[in-house]
Design an enzyme around this catalytic site. Structure first.
Site, short mmCIF file in Angstrom:
data_model
loop_
_atom_site.label_atom_id
_atom_site.label_comp_id
_atom_site.label_asym_id
_atom_site.label_seq_id
_atom_site.Cartn_x
_atom_site.Cartn_y
_atom_site.Cartn_z
N CYS A 183 -5.49 21.09 19.84
CA CYS A 183 -5.24 21.25 21.27
C CYS A 183 -4.77 19.94 21.88
O CYS A 183 -5.48 19.31 22.68
CB CYS A 183 -6.50 21.77 21.97
SG CYS A 183 -6.23 22.24 23.69
N GLY A 232 0.84 -1.19 0.00
CA GLY A 232 0.00 0.00 0.00
C GLY A 232 0.88 1.23 0.00
O GLY A 232 0.94 1.99 -0.96
N TYR A 280 -1.59 6.83 4.23
CA TYR A 280 -2.09 6.92 5.60
C TYR A 280 -2.08 8.37 6.10
O TYR A 280 -1.80 8.65 7.26
CB TYR A 280 -1.30 6.01 6.53
CG TYR A 280 -1.34 4.57 6.08
CD1 TYR A 280 -2.47 3.80 6.28
CD2 TYR A 280 -0.26 4.01 5.41
CE1 TYR A 280 -2.53 2.49 5.83
CE2 TYR A 280 -0.31 2.69 4.95
CZ TYR A 280 -1.45 1.95 5.17
OH TYR A 280 -1.53 0.65 4.71
#
Length: 867
Positions: A816, A748, A845
């Site tokens: 945050c 991949g 990814y």
């Protein structure tokens, strides 16, 4: 610079490569002038010219045979060349020294012998002659300098019980302050002092040597004696690295070490410093700085007591060749009082220092460091003769010591397992963990050491969270990032820079994909003669245009969810279902049922579906995913095999799986294994294939061996790309041995990683003490790999590409979370608000794992048209 004491001396040591040319002596002069301007008095300690100590060693050997004339001529030529470069008279500056050296060599040739005493006198001329040339040149150019004979300053702690060889060739001095020497140096009118390393005198006034590499030790002795502010070792590298840069190009500079860590690193093979120099400075509390003579402006390593930090961490992986193991075996040693004292006594008698010790009920094995001035064949034979009446003795070598050095090493030992797979068929002779928990060492065959170091470094040395531990790589320090970066000077995004800047101006952040890169990667894999089918792992990137490119090139697809299958069939309704491999993990029954009814290839990786839903598989052909027992990859979160992994049927359950499949009326036609991701070693897939081929004997209908994916791509500078030709060659051997099987691969990331970049815009910059931060508009909601896997992505300021001077900063996002960081301590061309930063190798990814955390939309996507 951190300071150790408030005294007015600084000791500067310059090694052989740092004193061998006029250019280097000009550098020395410039450094000395800067130190004088700081208000300190420099004490310069110099080695012999590069290679001269080896020539003198050869001269000693040849003089004893009466064959020394040619070597004397070579030594004269070396020093005459530097004298002429400095515009000095060779005869005036060095004539008397060469006359004495010739007399000593002639005397040795007449008696056909060189004593240890004479050996020391002859070798001392290397440092003496180098410093005479240096002092004459500095004086001629108007730099006032005092030349001092180190033998009039340093006296050894002579032990009359040691051999003459140790007394004259491997002497040691006391580490103590010498007020008399301090006063002597202060009283000199000159503003700097030039002296020698490597040499001293004993209590009888004889010349002695401090062992090879002793100039570092001399500098430490002078620093302690003078209570110096600091000691600086100037050499051809800017500091201590996480590994030898010649072996591991991606090795990183270690910014700071405490004395104990430095002692371990240098004792276990790092050549930048001699181990003996550390202890003297440690006792005196004097900081040590390692600097580069060629590039004085480069960042360096500081060694001091202030460098110790809490927690568990690894700082270096070192190796040392020339190690000899001595195995001593006796069935009667168990509970025999005094046995160790008896067998260790001959080592003391022959002046041999034991390094590592391993014991069992019937065996004691020790390692000896084969340093040239401490170990020779005659000594070892004599030792062996003394030991043989006590036990059976076996010599093992040549070996190498490979060591992990850091703090609380036992806390990271679980991570070295995959690296030690290299030695499944190799010998690991001895393992040792220091009681101080500073190192873990293995003794292996010498020819295997470099391979192990590279693998351990790739596996264990990571970006440190605060950027405190590691600095740039050697290549980055030398401003070679354009030529040696992961993406290289011909990276597609460099060629299309203007286009990318326009796209980022229109919308940021954005993922950009390059069609030509995708096609090229697909063609590379399609060229593997050993592989019958390439199944693209859709989870890496499911962008429709990317899927379209791979479909048009005949690739198959590996799906991990029913949603991925539905997407493919929506995009390509006529797609042959046999080109889809479905590999669910802990999916509900409905997904298995839909996959089977759709007609795709379905993989099971658990007994549960067969035990609980056997009716689904009656009359069906299925694949089974097996766990080979050991995971691999660049991070523990991508290891997909082993007892801690949720994937695959355990080797202990294979027999039961075969029985359950037969009972359900299913036919196992394919075996599948996948150990992890980011693998750069070519033998991984042939090892998987062999495991599956041997296991296939339990499944008579198997015709496919699916070797999974995990083909790694280089991420960091210095990483070696996966050798696809070697992968193909190793798999061809499997094909020849097992012609009844077709081999499949499921890459991949390999197909899409380099084809994608993330463009993100600088929003703010910040400074907090010595740390700098560059804020960008993309966050971990767009690219989570750095936070999740500790993955490294090259980051460049695309707006100011290679416009110096660079700054070192952490690149952070707006989410945050403290983990919202793309890279620590990155060298970037000065970032300003509005600049476009490019995060490379981001095609896999990235967008596929994005989210709307903090209600922030993830980066958009753009597919570039072919040029």
């Amino acid at each position: 610079m951190s300071e150790g004491r408030t005294g007015n001396f600084v000791v500067l040591k310059f090694g052989g490569t740092s004193v061998s040319s006029l250019e280097r002596w000009e550098t020395i002069a410039a450094v000395v002038e800067r130190r004088i301007a700081e208000g300190v008095k420099p004490v310069i300690v110099c080695s012999a010219l590069s290679g001269v100590s080896n020539l003198l060693e050869n001269l000693v050997d040849e003089a004893a045979k009466g064959r020394h004339e040619e070597l004397l001529l070579e030594l004269k030529a070396r020093h005459r060349a530097l004298a002429e470069e400095m515009d000095l008279s060779f005869e005036v500056v060095l004539g008397p020294d060469f006359e004495e050296l010739e007399r000593l060599a002639l005397g040795a040739s007449l008696v056909r012998e060189v004593s240890a005493r004479l050996h020391a006198r002859m070798l001392a001329f290397g440092e003496i002659m180098c410093t005479r040339l240096g002092a004459a040149y500095l004086e001629k150019t108007g730099r006032g300098i005092a030349w001092m004979d180190a033998r009039d300053c340093l006296q050894t702690a002579c032990k009359h019980t040691i051999t003459d060889r140790r007394r004259f060739l491997s002497a040691t001095c006391e580490t103590e302050a010498l007020p008399g020497l301090q006063e002597k140096f202060r009283s000199l009118a000159e503003s700097a002092i030039l002296t020698q390393g490597f040499i001293a005198r004993d209590a009888d006034g004889e010349t002695v040597l401090l062992g090879r590499g002793g100039s570092d030790t001399s500098a430490a002795y002078f620093a302690a004696a003078l209570e110096a502010r600091r000691c600086e070792i100037w050499t051809d590298v800017p500091g201590v690295f996480t590994a030898n840069p010649n072996q591991v190009p991606g090795a990183r500079l270690i910014r700071s070490l405490d004395y104990e860590e430095a002692q371990e690193i240098t004792s276990t093979g790092a050549k930048v410093l001699h181990p003996n120099c550390i202890n003297s400075l440690h006792k005196s509390g004097i900081p040590l700085h390692v600097r580069c003579t060629e590039r004085p402006e480069l960042e360096s390593t500081t060694i001091s007591s202030a460098a110790r930090e809490g927690g568990a961490y690894l700082k270096a992986i070192s190796s040392k060749r020339g190690v000899l193991l001595i195995s001593m075996e006796d069935v009667n040693m168990w509970r025999q009082a005094g046995f160790l004292a008896d067998v260790f006594a001959p080592f003391k008698h022959h002046g041999l220092s034991i390094d590592l010790v391993s014991t069992s009920e019937t065996n004691v094995t020790v390692s000896l460091d084969a340093a040239p001035d401490a170990l020779d064949a005659r000594t070892i034979e004599a030792l062996k003769a003394d030991l043989e009446p006590l036990c059976d003795v076996r010599l093992i070598g040549p070996c190498a010591l490979v060591s992990l050095v850091g703090r609380n090493i036992r806390a990271i030992l679980h991570r070295i397992g995959p690296a030690l797979e290299v030695f499944k068929e190799k010998k690991v002779y001895l393992l040792s963990q220091a009681a101080s928990d500073l190192n873990f060492s293995a003794v292996v065959d010498e020819e295997e050491a470099e391979r192990l170091v590279r693998k351990l470094h790739d596996l264990l040395i990571r970006e440190d969270a605060g950027g405190r531990l590691f600095g740039p790589t050697w290549r980055e320090l030398h401003d070679l990032k354009a030529e040696n970066a992961v993406s290289g000077p011909d990276a597609w995004w460099r060629m299309r820079r203007k286009e990318l800047l326009e796209l980022a101006k229109a919308e940021s952040p954005r993922y950009i994909y390059d069609t030509e890169s995708l096609e090229r990667a697909a063609d590379e894999l399609a060229a593997l003669a050993s592989v019958g089918r390439i199944c693209y792992a859709v989870k890496a990137n499911n962008h429709p245009e990317i899927l379209g490119i791979f479909e048009s090139r005949g690739l198959c697809f590996e799906c991990v969810s029913i949603g991925e299958i539905r997407l493919l069939l929506k995009l390509f309704p006529q797609l042959d279902r046999d080109r889809i491999l479905f590999t669910p993990n802990f999916a509900p029954k409905s997904e298995y049922a839909e996959g089977l009814s759709t007609g795709v290839n379905v993989t099971l990786d658990n007994l549960y579906p067969l035990q609980t839903w056997p009716e689904l598989f009656k009359g069906r052909e299925i694949f089974v995913r097996l766990d080979p027992g050991q995971g691999r990859g660049h991070h523990k979160h991508v290891h997909t095999a082993g007892a801690q992994s949720k994937f695959g049927v355990s080797p202990l359950q294979i027999e039961e799986f075969a029985a359950r499949a037969a009972e359900a009326g299913g036919k196992v036609v394919g075996l599948h294994a996948h150990t992890g991701s980011g693998i750069l070693t070519s033998e991984n897939w042939s090892e998987e294939a062999l495991f599956l081929a041997e296991t296939a004997a339990r499944f008579p209908d198997v015709r496919v061996l699916d070797l999974g994916g995990g083909l790694g791509v280089p991420e960091k500078p210095g990483q070696t790309p996966l050798d696809l030709a070697a992968v193909d060659e190793s798999l061809q051997k499997i094909r020849r041995a097992y012609p009844q099987f077709e081999l499949w691969l499921e890459p991949g990331r390999f197909l899409v990683a380099h084809a994608g970049v993330l463009l993100t815009t600088v929003t703010q910059t910040k400074e907090k003490g010595e740390r700098r931060f560059v804020g960008v508009d993309a966050g971990m909601n767009s690219l989570v790999r750095p936070m999740m896997y500790g993955s490294y992505h090259e980051i460049v300021n695309l707006s100011r590409l290679e416009e110096g001077p660079p700054v070192v900063a952490d690149v952070v996002g707006p989410i945050c979370e403290s983990g919202d960081t793309f890279g620590f301590s990155r060298r970037l061309d000065e970032p300003r608000e509005g600049d476009v930063m490019l995060v490379a190798v981001a095609g896999a990814y990235g967008r596929a794992m994005s989210s709307e955390y903090n209600v922030r939309p993830p980066a958009g996507e753009v597919m570039l048209e072919k040029r």
